[in-house]
Design a protein around this motif. Structure first.
Motif, mmCIF file in Angstrom:
data_model
loop_
_atom_site.group_PDB
_atom_site.id
_atom_site.type_symbol
_atom_site.label_atom_id
_atom_site.label_comp_id
_atom_site.label_asym_id
_atom_site.label_seq_id
_atom_site.Cartn_x
_atom_site.Cartn_y
_atom_site.Cartn_z
ATOM 1 N N ASP A 1 0.652 -1.731 0.384
ATOM 2 C CA ASP A 1 0.041 0.008 -0.175
ATOM 3 C C ASP A 1 0.651 1.380 0.113
ATOM 4 O OD1 ASP A 1 -2.398 -1.878 0.185
ATOM 5 O OD2 ASP A 1 -3.422 -0.796 2.137
ATOM 6 N N GLU A 2 2.053 1.074 0.309
ATOM 7 C CA GLU A 2 2.982 2.407 0.838
ATOM 8 C C GLU A 2 4.251 2.099 0.339
ATOM 9 O OE1 GLU A 2 3.223 4.051 4.517
ATOM 10 O OE2 GLU A 2 1.050 4.088 4.337
ATOM 11 N N GLY A 3 4.878 2.595 -0.739
ATOM 12 C CA GLY A 3 6.481 2.331 -0.974
ATOM 13 C C GLY A 3 6.144 1.881 -2.523
ATOM 14 N N GLU A 4 7.491 1.334 -2.732
ATOM 15 C CA GLU A 4 7.794 0.587 -4.118
ATOM 16 C C GLU A 4 7.381 -0.834 -4.577
ATOM 17 O OE1 GLU A 4 8.993 2.528 -6.881
ATOM 18 O OE2 GLU A 4 9.177 4.359 -5.434
ATOM 19 N N ARG A 5 6.818 -1.319 -5.019
ATOM 20 C CA ARG A 5 6.536 -2.419 -5.879
ATOM 21 C C ARG A 5 7.467 -3.143 -6.460
ATOM 22 N NH1 ARG A 5 2.360 -0.147 -10.391
ATOM 23 N NH2 ARG A 5 4.119 0.086 -12.513
ATOM 24 N N VAL A 6 7.535 -5.037 -6.392
ATOM 25 C CA VAL A 6 8.388 -5.238 -6.652
ATOM 26 C C VAL A 6 8.245 -6.541 -7.705
ATOM 27 C CG1 VAL A 6 10.410 -7.575 -6.143
ATOM 28 C CG2 VAL A 6 9.498 -5.083 -5.060
ATOM 29 N N ARG A 7 9.097 -6.561 -8.757
ATOM 30 C CA ARG A 7 8.630 -7.524 -9.644
ATOM 31 C C ARG A 7 9.099 -8.619 -9.361
ATOM 32 N NH1 ARG A 7 10.635 -8.850 -15.441
ATOM 33 N NH2 ARG A 7 8.605 -9.595 -16.194
ATOM 34 N N LEU A 8 8.652 -10.022 -9.728
ATOM 35 C CA LEU A 8 9.130 -11.046 -9.316
ATOM 36 C C LEU A 8 8.933 -12.079 -10.429
ATOM 37 C CD1 LEU A 8 8.229 -12.262 -5.315
ATOM 38 C CD2 LEU A 8 10.285 -10.668 -6.112
ATOM 39 N N THR A 9 10.562 -12.610 -10.112
ATOM 40 C CA THR A 9 10.463 -14.131 -11.844
ATOM 41 C C THR A 9 10.678 -15.164 -11.380
ATOM 42 O OG1 THR A 9 12.368 -12.818 -12.160
ATOM 43 C CG2 THR A 9 10.483 -12.253 -14.174
ATOM 44 N N ALA A 10 10.814 -15.859 -12.480
ATOM 45 C CA ALA A 10 11.074 -17.768 -11.770
ATOM 46 C C ALA A 10 12.859 -17.339 -11.136
ATOM 47 C CB ALA A 10 10.733 -18.217 -12.488
ATOM 48 N N GLY A 11 12.622 -18.018 -9.965
ATOM 49 C CA GLY A 11 13.708 -17.952 -9.032
ATOM 50 C C GLY A 11 14.522 -16.785 -8.245
ATOM 51 N N ASP A 12 12.986 -15.657 -8.554
ATOM 52 C CA ASP A 12 13.758 -14.072 -7.935
ATOM 53 C C ASP A 12 12.927 -14.416 -6.332
ATOM 54 O OD1 ASP A 12 14.994 -12.718 -9.771
ATOM 55 O OD2 ASP A 12 13.020 -12.399 -9.979
ATOM 56 N N LEU A 13 12.633 -13.492 -5.385
ATOM 57 C CA LEU A 13 12.330 -13.843 -3.724
ATOM 58 C C LEU A 13 12.026 -12.367 -3.258
ATOM 59 C CD1 LEU A 13 13.240 -16.195 -0.515
ATOM 60 C CD2 LEU A 13 14.200 -13.214 -0.157
ATOM 61 N N PRO B 1 13.547 -3.043 5.698
ATOM 62 C CA PRO B 1 12.475 -2.191 4.960
ATOM 63 C C PRO B 1 11.351 -3.303 5.110
ATOM 64 C CG PRO B 1 13.770 -3.202 3.319
ATOM 65 C CD PRO B 1 14.805 -3.559 4.875
ATOM 66 N N PRO B 2 10.309 -2.091 4.517
ATOM 67 C CA PRO B 2 9.283 -2.984 4.565
ATOM 68 C C PRO B 2 8.455 -3.832 3.451
ATOM 69 C CG PRO B 2 8.360 -0.887 4.912
ATOM 70 C CD PRO B 2 10.086 -1.089 4.543
ATOM 71 N N LEU B 3 9.263 -4.264 2.209
ATOM 72 C CA LEU B 3 9.674 -4.915 1.393
ATOM 73 C C LEU B 3 10.746 -4.942 0.448
ATOM 74 C CD1 LEU B 3 7.913 -6.795 -0.209
ATOM 75 C CD2 LEU B 3 7.176 -4.740 -2.035
ATOM 76 N N LEU B 4 11.340 -5.987 1.223
ATOM 77 C CA LEU B 4 12.604 -5.942 0.395
ATOM 78 C C LEU B 4 12.996 -7.180 -0.703
ATOM 79 C CD1 LEU B 4 14.403 -8.778 1.586
ATOM 80 C CD2 LEU B 4 14.183 -7.165 3.256
ATOM 81 N N SER B 5 13.636 -7.776 -1.682
ATOM 82 C CA SER B 5 13.448 -8.703 -2.580
ATOM 83 C C SER B 5 15.036 -8.987 -2.856
ATOM 84 C CB SER B 5 12.787 -8.186 -3.760
ATOM 85 O OG SER B 5 13.660 -7.138 -4.624
ATOM 86 N N LEU B 6 15.413 -10.437 -3.853
ATOM 87 C CA LEU B 6 16.647 -10.288 -4.738
ATOM 88 C C LEU B 6 16.423 -11.474 -5.829
ATOM 89 C CD1 LEU B 6 18.654 -12.119 -0.791
ATOM 90 C CD2 LEU B 6 19.360 -10.731 -2.434
ATOM 91 N N THR B 7 17.349 -11.003 -6.536
ATOM 92 C CA THR B 7 16.799 -11.627 -7.940
ATOM 93 C C THR B 7 17.198 -12.617 -7.515
ATOM 94 O OG1 THR B 7 18.403 -10.363 -8.821
ATOM 95 C CG2 THR B 7 16.855 -9.528 -9.177
ATOM 96 N N SER B 8 17.470 -13.495 -9.137
ATOM 97 C CA SER B 8 17.834 -15.038 -9.332
ATOM 98 C C SER B 8 19.738 -14.824 -8.882
ATOM 99 C CB SER B 8 17.393 -16.199 -9.813
ATOM 100 O OG SER B 8 17.474 -15.160 -11.455
ATOM 101 N N GLU B 9 19.397 -13.424 -9.851
ATOM 102 C CA GLU B 9 21.224 -13.310 -10.281
ATOM 103 C C GLU B 9 22.184 -13.250 -9.131
ATOM 104 O OE1 GLU B 9 18.588 -12.403 -11.983
ATOM 105 O OE2 GLU B 9 19.051 -13.262 -13.759
ATOM 106 N N GLU B 10 21.150 -11.943 -8.078
ATOM 107 C CA GLU B 10 22.086 -11.914 -7.025
ATOM 108 C C GLU B 10 21.940 -12.964 -5.718
ATOM 109 O OE1 GLU B 10 20.667 -6.618 -5.869
ATOM 110 O OE2 GLU B 10 19.079 -8.815 -6.402
ATOM 111 N N TRP B 11 21.121 -13.809 -6.101
ATOM 112 C CA TRP B 11 21.039 -14.500 -4.807
ATOM 113 C C TRP B 11 19.961 -15.725 -5.769
ATOM 114 C CZ3 TRP B 11 17.282 -16.620 -1.205
ATOM 115 C CH2 TRP B 11 17.677 -17.507 -0.336
ATOM 116 N N PRO B 12 21.309 -16.841 -6.411
ATOM 117 C CA PRO B 12 20.327 -18.538 -6.276
ATOM 118 C C PRO B 12 20.082 -18.746 -5.618
ATOM 119 C CG PRO B 12 22.667 -18.120 -7.400
ATOM 120 C CD PRO B 12 22.356 -17.294 -6.652
ATOM 121 N N CYS B 13 18.638 -19.496 -5.179
ATOM 122 C CA CYS B 13 18.382 -20.108 -4.153
ATOM 123 C C CYS B 13 19.006 -21.508 -4.101
ATOM 124 C CB CYS B 13 16.388 -20.189 -3.442
ATOM 125 S SG CYS B 13 16.009 -20.597 -2.325
ATOM 126 N N PRO B 14 19.807 -22.256 -3.230
ATOM 127 C CA PRO B 14 19.942 -24.048 -3.217
ATOM 128 C C PRO B 14 19.162 -24.391 -2.366
ATOM 129 C CG PRO B 14 21.337 -22.094 -0.874
ATOM 130 C CD PRO B 14 20.519 -21.382 -2.233
#
Length: 332
Positions: free
Chosen positions: A64-76, A154-167
């Motif tokens: 509701d407040e802050g930047e939105r985040v787009r997620l693709t396969a592998g993102d968190l 922060p209220p919302l954070l994200s990591l892309t699959s390039e930044e962190w491939p989830c093992p």
């Protein structure tokens, strides 16, 4: 003090380890959300922390407040409550369901939805082989995540699959669909590992904004003082004794510490002691007197007075609320 290095909830000399030791899920909600576009779910559960791992497809997390985040396969993405947000295939898609406190679900008009979108063991949505699959883990109670960690995020954070491939993705996919004795405990621990590994990667990024005390660890004077009080909270520290250890004047330490950490040394020490006490009350059966001695208070009465002044409840009330799955302060 000759306590075990981890007896007070941290690893000596490693502030990040001390910060990340907080996640301890207990019966957390773990599901596979399976959808075909268009889809959107409004989340108003007020949960302290929710992890969303996109396994296939793509989507958006729109607070509701802050930047939105787009997620693709592998993102968190990790959402820190209690603020509401919407998960959707597109930010313009209207919500089809509401997620409410205590795992309740409803249609946008308020009608109960519970059960109508169940797809089997820990699966929910349109169909199991939907084009979008998100693994979602939700900490349901405030006490499962330390306040110090929540304050650092922060209220919302994200990591892309390039930044962190989830093992952990293959293991999570394998375990989340099982219905065996003890499975909730297995999933709780996997969720803790997922959160710790993701946050470790997030804190290591140059653009991350850790709390002031964490950044102050790099200062040769203030960092030494922070390690002293974190490693040995039971010691009868004063500003003068800390200044001697740091090799500076009392006034110099007070000024420098407040500038870098944002609060005076003794205020920080009190907050740290009470944070440890809150965790020990939740996670152990030790008496209040024993906990008081571990965290630097001379008696159960002294700890109780300080605890109630800061948290608004007594240590015994906090322990009872934690056992019942209630938040620390007033109200369920």
């Amino acid at each position: 003090m000759d306590a075990h290095p981890r007896s007070n909830g941290l690893t000596r000399g490693d502030p990040l380890a001390g910060l990340l030791e907080g996640p301890r899920a207990r019966g957390a909600l773990m599901i596979r959300a399976c959808f075909d576009p268009p889809w959107a779910v409004r989340v108003e559960d007020r949960a302290p922390l929710t992890v969303m791992l996109m396994v296939r497809g793509e989507g958006w997390v729109v607070p509701d407040e802050g930047e939105r985040v787009r997620l693709t396969a592998g993102d968190l993405a990790i959402a820190r409550g209690p603020g509401p947000y919407t998960c959707a295939d597109d930010p313009a898609t209207a919500p089809q369901a509401l997620i409410l406190p205590e795992g309740q679900c409803a249609y946008p008009d308020g009608r109960a939805l519970n059960g109508s979108m169940d797809l089997g063991v820990r699966a929910w949505g349109d169909r199991l082989d939907g084009s979008t699959l998100v693994l979602i883990g939700t900490y349901m109670m405030d006490g499962e995540i330390s306040g110090r960690l929540l304050d650092a995020l922060p209220p919302l954070l994200s990591l892309t699959s390039e930044e962190w491939p989830c093992p952990l993705t293959p293991l999570l996919m394998e375990e989340i669909g099982r219905d065996e004795p003890g499975q909730e405990v297995v999933l709780d621990r996997l969720l803790d590992l997922l959160v710790i590994a993701a946050l470790r990667a997030w804190f290591s990024r140059p653009e991350a904004e850790p709390p002031a005390w964490y950044r102050a660890m790099a200062d040769p004077v203030v960092g030494r003082v922070l390690r002293l009080v974190q490693d040995d909270p039971a010691h009868p520290w004063t500003v003068a004794s800390l200044a001697v250890k740091a090799g500076v004047s009392r006034a110099g330490l007070a000024r420098r510490f407040t500038e870098l950490v944002g609060e005076p040394p003794m205020t920080h020490l009190t907050g740290w002691r009470l944070t440890l006490a809150a965790d020990l009350l939740r996670d152990t059966d030790e008496t209040i007197g024993a906990i008081a001695r571990q965290v630097g208070y001379g008696s159960a009465f002294a700890l109780s007075s300080a605890f109630k002044r800061v948290y608004g409840v007594s240590p015994q009330e906090h322990r009872g609320r934690a056992g019942a799955g209630l938040p620390m302060g007033g109200g369920a």
